[in-house]
Design an enzyme around this catalytic site. Structure first.
Site, short mmCIF file in Angstrom:
data_model
loop_
_atom_site.label_atom_id
_atom_site.label_comp_id
_atom_site.label_asym_id
_atom_site.label_seq_id
_atom_site.Cartn_x
_atom_site.Cartn_y
_atom_site.Cartn_z
N SER A 1 4.99 -36.17 -11.17
CA SER A 1 4.24 -36.58 -9.98
C SER A 1 4.15 -35.49 -8.93
O SER A 1 5.02 -34.62 -8.83
CB SER A 1 4.91 -37.82 -9.38
OG SER A 1 4.32 -38.18 -8.14
N ASN A 2 3.09 -35.59 -8.12
CA ASN A 2 2.97 -34.77 -6.92
C ASN A 2 4.00 -35.14 -5.87
O ASN A 2 4.25 -34.38 -4.93
CB ASN A 2 1.58 -34.94 -6.31
CG ASN A 2 0.52 -34.07 -6.97
OD1 ASN A 2 0.83 -33.11 -7.67
ND2 ASN A 2 -0.75 -34.42 -6.75
N ASP B 1 2.25 -40.55 -14.53
CA ASP B 1 2.00 -40.27 -13.12
C ASP B 1 2.60 -41.44 -12.33
O ASP B 1 2.74 -42.55 -12.85
CB ASP B 1 0.50 -40.18 -12.88
CG ASP B 1 0.15 -40.14 -11.42
OD1 ASP B 1 0.61 -39.22 -10.72
OD2 ASP B 1 -0.57 -41.05 -10.96
N ALA B 2 2.95 -41.18 -11.08
CA ALA B 2 3.60 -42.24 -10.28
C ALA B 2 2.60 -43.06 -9.47
O ALA B 2 2.43 -44.26 -9.67
CB ALA B 2 4.65 -41.62 -9.37
N TYR B 3 1.93 -42.39 -8.52
CA TYR B 3 1.13 -43.11 -7.52
C TYR B 3 -0.25 -43.50 -8.05
O TYR B 3 -1.06 -42.66 -8.39
CB TYR B 3 1.03 -42.26 -6.25
CG TYR B 3 2.38 -41.99 -5.65
CD1 TYR B 3 3.14 -43.03 -5.13
CD2 TYR B 3 2.93 -40.71 -5.65
CE1 TYR B 3 4.41 -42.80 -4.61
CE2 TYR B 3 4.20 -40.47 -5.12
CZ TYR B 3 4.93 -41.53 -4.60
OH TYR B 3 6.19 -41.31 -4.09
N ARG C 1 -5.32 -42.43 1.22
CA ARG C 1 -5.13 -41.93 -0.13
C ARG C 1 -6.03 -40.72 -0.42
O ARG C 1 -5.57 -39.71 -0.99
CB ARG C 1 -5.42 -43.05 -1.14
CG ARG C 1 -5.38 -42.62 -2.60
CD ARG C 1 -4.04 -42.09 -3.02
NE ARG C 1 -3.97 -41.88 -4.46
CZ ARG C 1 -2.98 -41.24 -5.08
NH1 ARG C 1 -1.99 -40.71 -4.37
NH2 ARG C 1 -2.98 -41.11 -6.39
#
Length: 219
Positions: A116-117, A9-11, A40
């Site tokens: 990722s989203n 996942d990125a964030y 967030r």
């Protein structure tokens, strides 16, 4: 155990989602952390609501809308910083251990990707800013399927794209709900519990819980 592929996942996992606000903390004032947390939380809430409604909008639009709400919710924060905060989000800091961990996994022969989203443009900018573009094999954005995590179609992008059984993929995320979705899909999952959150989604447990990505190389 060595896995054929490591997907991140990125964030919150590779990139610090609070770095944008922290970069302008001196101008935001004492409510900076609150502003960042609301930003967030709303960003994620909007993704879930839109998925349920079947009304997709890319993650950048949701990021802008979430910041607008956060600035209204925290009146002590100067709304004039909106542009600078959004610009900073394109260049989020990665966590300190990330470059070394990814390089070590790459050297072991594993394939590496982000799932990722985030929109494709957001992810490409973040990866280049952190100089991770040389170690990643692929970047998978939900833009392709126009659904957000935890929809199974998101995780299937990796299995289908790389022609791998889900069990051959080790998936890492700092978001416990994301880990639940990936576990349900069939990935081996590693929850990067950076903020020492309590366990939840006990019927979809991770294979491993780590405080950072650092131990992933030897786990």
């Amino acid at each position: 155990m060595q896995y054929a592929a490591y997907v991140f996942d990125a964030y919150g996992t590779l990139f610090d989602v609070h770095a944008a606000v922290r970069r302008h903390a001196d101008r935001i004032g004492p409510d900076g952390q609150l502003l960042s947390e609301i930003w967030r939380a709303k960003q994620l809430e909007y993704s879930w609501v839109r998925s349920l409604m079947g009304a997709y909008a890319d993650f950048w639009q949701l990021t802008e809308q979430a910041l607008d709400f956060a600035l209204r919710k925290v009146p002590s924060a100067d709304p004039g910083l909106r542009t600078k905060l959004l610009e900073a989000y394109w260049r989020l800091d990665c966590y300190p251990e990330v470059p070394a961990v990814l390089k070590a996994l790459k050297a072991s022969g594993a394939r590496l990707a982000i799932l990722s989203n985030g929109s494709a443009e957001m992810l490409e900018a973040a990866v280049k800013s952190a100089a991770l573009d040389q170690v990643l094999d692929d970047i998978y954005s939900v833009d392709t399927v126009r659904r957000f995590k935890t929809d199974p179609a998101v995780y299937d992008m990796v299995a289908t794209g790389w022609r791998l059984y889900p069990g051959a993929v080790s998936f890492q995320s700092s978001n416990r709900w994301d880990i639940a979705g990936a576990t349900k899909f069939g990935f081996r999952t590693v929850w990067i519990n950076r903020s020492n959150q309590p366990e939840e989604y006990r019927d979809f447990p991770p294979a491993l819980i780590l405080p950072t990505l650092e131990a992933l190389v030897t786990a």
